[in-house]
Design a protein around this motif. Structure first.
Motif, PDB file in Angstrom:
ATOM      1  N   GLY A  92       0.812  -1.211   0.000  1.00  0.00           N
ATOM      2  CA  GLY A  92       0.000   0.000   0.000  1.00  0.00           C
ATOM      3  C   GLY A  92       0.843   1.258   0.000  1.00  0.00           C
ATOM      4  N   MET A  93       1.911   1.254   0.779  1.00  0.00           N
ATOM      5  CA  MET A  93       2.790   2.413   0.870  1.00  0.00           C
ATOM      6  C   MET A  93       3.446   2.720  -0.476  1.00  0.00           C
ATOM      7  SD  MET A  93       5.975   2.900   3.490  1.00  0.00           S
ATOM      8  CE  MET A  93       5.031   3.445   4.899  1.00  0.00           C
ATOM      9  N   ILE A  94       3.959   1.685  -1.156  1.00  0.00           N
ATOM     10  CA  ILE A  94       4.621   1.867  -2.446  1.00  0.00           C
ATOM     11  C   ILE A  94       3.626   2.358  -3.504  1.00  0.00           C
ATOM     12  CG2 ILE A  94       5.870   0.721  -4.311  1.00  0.00           C
ATOM     13  CD1 ILE A  94       7.534   0.997  -1.804  1.00  0.00           C
ATOM     14  N   TRP A  95       2.492   1.646  -3.612  1.00  0.00           N
ATOM     15  CA  TRP A  95       1.508   1.955  -4.657  1.00  0.00           C
ATOM     16  C   TRP A  95       0.890   3.334  -4.463  1.00  0.00           C
ATOM     17  CZ3 TRP A  95      -4.132   1.673  -3.942  1.00  0.00           C
ATOM     18  CH2 TRP A  95      -4.823   1.968  -5.121  1.00  0.00           C
ATOM     19  N   TRP A  96       0.516   3.686  -3.236  1.00  0.00           N
ATOM     20  CA  TRP A  96      -0.170   4.951  -2.986  1.00  0.00           C
ATOM     21  C   TRP A  96       0.774   6.132  -3.206  1.00  0.00           C
ATOM     22  CZ3 TRP A  96      -5.011   5.166  -3.502  1.00  0.00           C
ATOM     23  CH2 TRP A  96      -5.795   6.177  -2.945  1.00  0.00           C
ATOM     24  N   GLY A  97       2.050   5.972  -2.864  1.00  0.00           N
ATOM     25  CA  GLY A  97       3.021   7.036  -3.126  1.00  0.00           C
ATOM     26  C   GLY A  97       3.230   7.256  -4.615  1.00  0.00           C
ATOM     27  N   LEU A  98       3.347   6.162  -5.390  1.00  0.00           N
ATOM     28  CA  LEU A  98       3.490   6.269  -6.845  1.00  0.00           C
ATOM     29  C   LEU A  98       2.269   6.951  -7.454  1.00  0.00           C
ATOM     30  CD1 LEU A  98       4.970   2.756  -7.722  1.00  0.00           C
ATOM     31  CD2 LEU A  98       6.051   4.948  -8.181  1.00  0.00           C
ATOM     32  N   ARG A  99       1.081   6.580  -6.973  1.00  0.00           N
ATOM     33  CA  ARG A  99      -0.157   7.151  -7.512  1.00  0.00           C
ATOM     34  C   ARG A  99      -0.235   8.651  -7.216  1.00  0.00           C
ATOM     35  NH1 ARG A  99      -5.578   8.213  -6.820  1.00  0.00           N
ATOM     36  NH2 ARG A  99      -6.971   7.264  -8.348  1.00  0.00           N
ATOM     37  N   SER A 100       0.163   9.047  -6.016  1.00  0.00           N
ATOM     38  CA  SER A 100       0.133  10.453  -5.653  1.00  0.00           C
ATOM     39  C   SER A 100       1.068  11.278  -6.533  1.00  0.00           C
ATOM     40  CB  SER A 100       0.502  10.625  -4.182  1.00  0.00           C
ATOM     41  OG  SER A 100       0.511  11.984  -3.809  1.00  0.00           O
ATOM     42  N   ASP A 101       2.274  10.761  -6.809  1.00  0.00           N
ATOM     43  CA  ASP A 101       3.208  11.466  -7.685  1.00  0.00           C
ATOM     44  C   ASP A 101       2.665  11.567  -9.104  1.00  0.00           C
ATOM     45  OD1 ASP A 101       5.129  12.171  -5.876  1.00  0.00           O
ATOM     46  OD2 ASP A 101       6.520  10.557  -6.376  1.00  0.00           O
ATOM     47  N   ARG A 102       2.078  10.484  -9.607  1.00  0.00           N
ATOM     48  CA  ARG A 102       1.536  10.494 -10.964  1.00  0.00           C
ATOM     49  C   ARG A 102       0.402  11.505 -11.102  1.00  0.00           C
ATOM     50  NH1 ARG A 102       1.757   4.759 -10.919  1.00  0.00           N
ATOM     51  NH2 ARG A 102      -0.491   4.728 -10.498  1.00  0.00           N
ATOM     52  N   GLU A 103      -0.463  11.551 -10.099  1.00  0.00           N
ATOM     53  CA  GLU A 103      -1.610  12.460 -10.136  1.00  0.00           C
ATOM     54  C   GLU A 103      -1.224  13.894  -9.769  1.00  0.00           C
ATOM     55  OE1 GLU A 103      -4.753  11.623 -11.021  1.00  0.00           O
ATOM     56  OE2 GLU A 103      -4.111   9.566 -11.450  1.00  0.00           O
ATOM     57  N   GLY A 104      -0.083  14.063  -9.119  1.00  0.00           N
ATOM     58  CA  GLY A 104       0.304  15.385  -8.653  1.00  0.00           C
ATOM     59  C   GLY A 104      -0.648  15.930  -7.600  1.00  0.00           C
ATOM     60  N   GLU A 105      -1.246  15.020  -6.805  1.00  0.00           N
ATOM     61  CA  GLU A 105      -2.252  15.405  -5.814  1.00  0.00           C
ATOM     62  C   GLU A 105      -1.865  14.826  -4.464  1.00  0.00           C
ATOM     63  OE1 GLU A 105      -5.474  15.838  -3.283  1.00  0.00           O
ATOM     64  OE2 GLU A 105      -4.721  13.851  -3.818  1.00  0.00           O
ATOM     65  N   ARG A 106      -2.028  15.602  -3.404  1.00  0.00           N
ATOM     66  CA  ARG A 106      -1.606  15.164  -2.077  1.00  0.00           C
ATOM     67  C   ARG A 106      -2.750  15.092  -1.069  1.00  0.00           C
ATOM     68  NH1 ARG A 106       2.942  13.267  -4.299  1.00  0.00           N
ATOM     69  NH2 ARG A 106       4.530  14.845  -4.723  1.00  0.00           N
ATOM     70  N   LEU A 128       3.724  24.441  -5.852  1.00  0.00           N
ATOM     71  CA  LEU A 128       5.027  24.469  -5.186  1.00  0.00           C
ATOM     72  C   LEU A 128       5.854  23.227  -5.458  1.00  0.00           C
ATOM     73  CD1 LEU A 128       3.845  25.908  -1.739  1.00  0.00           C
ATOM     74  CD2 LEU A 128       5.128  27.129  -3.517  1.00  0.00           C
ATOM     75  N   GLU A 129       5.229  22.185  -6.000  1.00  0.00           N
ATOM     76  CA  GLU A 129       5.949  20.945  -6.267  1.00  0.00           C
ATOM     77  C   GLU A 129       6.224  20.714  -7.750  1.00  0.00           C
ATOM     78  OE1 GLU A 129       5.356  17.485  -3.431  1.00  0.00           O
ATOM     79  OE2 GLU A 129       3.295  18.225  -3.664  1.00  0.00           O
ATOM     80  N   ARG A 130       5.708  21.572  -8.617  1.00  0.00           N
ATOM     81  CA  ARG A 130       5.916  21.376 -10.052  1.00  0.00           C
ATOM     82  C   ARG A 130       7.350  21.735 -10.438  1.00  0.00           C
ATOM     83  NH1 ARG A 130       0.572  24.172 -10.894  1.00  0.00           N
ATOM     84  NH2 ARG A 130      -0.971  22.509 -10.789  1.00  0.00           N
ATOM     85  N   ALA A 131       7.799  21.132 -11.543  1.00  0.00           N
ATOM     86  CA  ALA A 131       9.143  21.440 -12.040  1.00  0.00           C
ATOM     87  C   ALA A 131       9.212  22.901 -12.433  1.00  0.00           C
ATOM     88  CB  ALA A 131       9.449  20.554 -13.247  1.00  0.00           C
ATOM     89  N   PRO A 132      10.368  23.543 -12.287  1.00  0.00           N
ATOM     90  CA  PRO A 132      10.500  24.952 -12.659  1.00  0.00           C
ATOM     91  C   PRO A 132      10.172  25.174 -14.133  1.00  0.00           C
ATOM     92  CG  PRO A 132      12.388  24.218 -11.382  1.00  0.00           C
ATOM     93  CD  PRO A 132      11.590  23.000 -11.706  1.00  0.00           C
ATOM     94  N   GLU A 133       9.525  26.312 -14.426  1.00  0.00           N
ATOM     95  CA  GLU A 133       9.213  26.666 -15.819  1.00  0.00           C
ATOM     96  C   GLU A 133      10.510  27.089 -16.525  1.00  0.00           C
ATOM     97  OE1 GLU A 133       6.277  26.178 -16.847  1.00  0.00           O
ATOM     98  OE2 GLU A 133       5.247  25.907 -14.928  1.00  0.00           O
ATOM     99  N   ALA A 134      10.446  27.143 -17.858  1.00  0.00           N
ATOM    100  CA  ALA A 134      11.617  27.498 -18.648  1.00  0.00           C
ATOM    101  C   ALA A 134      12.141  28.884 -18.268  1.00  0.00           C
ATOM    102  CB  ALA A 134      11.273  27.456 -20.129  1.00  0.00           C
ATOM    103  N   ALA A 135      11.221  29.822 -17.970  1.00  0.00           N
ATOM    104  CA  ALA A 135      11.632  31.179 -17.619  1.00  0.00           C
ATOM    105  C   ALA A 135      12.401  31.219 -16.298  1.00  0.00           C
ATOM    106  CB  ALA A 135      10.393  32.077 -17.496  1.00  0.00           C
ATOM    107  N   GLU A 136      12.107  30.252 -15.428  1.00  0.00           N
ATOM    108  CA  GLU A 136      12.795  30.226 -14.138  1.00  0.00           C
ATOM    109  C   GLU A 136      14.217  29.709 -14.298  1.00  0.00           C
ATOM    110  OE1 GLU A 136      10.196  29.088 -10.610  1.00  0.00           O
ATOM    111  OE2 GLU A 136       9.143  28.126 -12.268  1.00  0.00           O
TER     112      GLU A 136
END
Length: 440
Positions: free
Chosen positions: A301-315, A432-440
């Protein structure tokens, strides 16, 4: 091209650190909770009541609480390599000393009960800073968008240590009389040895920061340093401005209460589950195997739920759902008498507890930056881990008072409900968790 460098770099870093850190946390957690199995035969030898055992199991976390923040600040100054090595070596020595409680009690003039308390306090001081230190260490190496899965891999050592450690601990208890030692003594001696060995390995194996990573090629090292610096800069406007400010920040305090609720369920069950299962009428060996089941489910559960959260970008909802399952499973188990249905409920609770943990640690690391990171993480972990004292003690106290586990399990399930409510009220900014934009 950038995606290729990112994938290659993070894969290299993950394979270098995560398996080793899993192994370290595996033995750390085993040394912390193996007292739950030792209880099955140790209590009689030392004359401990359930209340005394619950207090001794939990007092570890009071000492842990006092030294967490100073420990993380020291680690930020001297580096993870030295400080984590010191922690592992000292906790291995103290944990092994638990095998000699009668002899130590006689030498220092205390009762066996008070010597048990003393060693648990020393173990808390010794281990303080290990877990928040590793969480801080991971923020130095992995971008925010990857952290749920990375923390999930690392924290999978918790259910893994209980799943594997349960039958091993039960087998060690079966060594009663070998070379004149009781089985619970062998349990502490054998399970302390890996911590001491890994303490020496850690000193030579870990790398403090990406700038020191000569095992990364220059392009990968430059990309990683730049990405992490940009993320840190993005969080500066929402982060507490200093180490001291982080300790009083309302988000840090709120997340401490969320973690308190999750950890109360975790440790309340970890320390008492072997006793609950033994009450079904099973042998010690069979208790070890049955005790492993909720942790196997919790591991996946710990492995799967963490992967799913990263994929969805939702916490927020990922954490809320996990806490709801923890409360339903643990609380529901209190009202079930049949061993099979009780274990099913506890297994659902374990899934929820363990699935919540890697998601939780993405929240503070998404708004803490600069000098606020190490003390902020340590403060959340230290306050949250006070429930490691509360959970085991309240279950033992209520069991002595009522003769059963019902209201103790209900109490720690209620802690998860409170954590769920705070999670929904607090929310989370995914930007706050998204990758920096090109301008940054």
């Amino acid at each position: 091209m950038a995606e290729e460098v990112e994938a290659r770099t993070l894969s290299r870093v993950a394979w270098r650190f995560i398996p080793f850190l899993i192994l370290c946390y595996f033995v750390a957690y085993l040394d912390r909770v193996n007292v739950g199995f030792a209880k099955l035969t140790m209590d009689t030898d030392l004359g401990l009541s359930d209340t005394a055992f619950g207090f001794g199991a939990g007092v570890f976390f009071l000492a842990y609480f006092l030294f967490e923040v100073p420990s993380n600040i020291i680690m930020d100054k001297v580096g993870a390599r030295r400080w984590i090595a010191r922690i592992m070596l000292s906790w291995g020595i103290v944990s092994g000393s638990m095998a000699f409680i009668p002899e130590i009690a006689s030498a220092i003039g205390l009762s066996a009960e008070h010597t048990f308390y003393l060693l648990r306090v020393l173990l808390g001081f010794a281990e303080a800073g290990f877990f928040p230190g590793i969480i801080f260490f991971l923020t130095l190496w992995f971008p925010a968008s990857h952290r749920a899965r990375i923390v999930g891999y690392f924290m999978a050592a918790i259910p893994l240590s209980s799943a594997i450690g349960s039958p091993v601990s039960a087998a060690l208890l079966g060594l009663d009389g070998a070379w004149g030692f009781r089985g619970w003594r062998w349990l502490f001696i054998v399970e302390a040895f890996p911590s001491i060995v890994l303490g020496f390995v850690t000193f030579f194996y870990l790398t403090d920061r990406p700038a020191d990573a000569t095992w990364l090629d220059p392009q990968a090292r430059a990309w990683l340093q730049r990405r992490l610096a940009l993320e840190d800069r993005r969080r500066e406007h929402v982060s507490p401005s200093s180490a001291l400010a982080s300790l009083a920040d309302h988000r840090v305090l709120a997340l401490s209460l969320v973690y308190f609720g999750a950890v109360a369920c975790n440790y309340g069950i970890s320390f008492w589950l072997p006793t609950i299962i033994k009450g079904f009428g099973l042998s010690i060996a069979m208790t070890g195997w049955v005790n492993a089941v909720p942790y196997v489910v919790g591991f996946f559960g710990m492995i799967w739920w963490g992967l799913r959260s990263d994929r969805e970008g939702e916490r927020t909802m990922h954490l809320a759902i996990a806490l709801a399952l923890a409360a339903i499973g643990v609380g529901g188990s209190a009202f079930l008498a049949d061993p099979t249905t009780k274990m099913i409920a506890l297994t659902i609770g374990a899934f929820g507890v363990f699935a919540s943990l890697p998601i939780f640690w993405t929240l503070p690391t998404a708004f803490l930056a600069g000098s606020a990171v190490a003390p902020g993480i340590a403060a959340i972990n230290s306050i949250g881990n006070l429930s490691g004292y509360f959970g085991p003690f309240v279950i033992g106290w209520i069991k002595d008072a009522t003769g059963g586990f019902l209201w103790g399990l209900v109490t720690i399930a209620a802690c998860a409900v409170v954590a769920l409510a705070i999670t929904l009220a607090l929310g989370h900014d995914p930007h706050l968790e998204r990758a920096p934009e090109a301008a940054e």
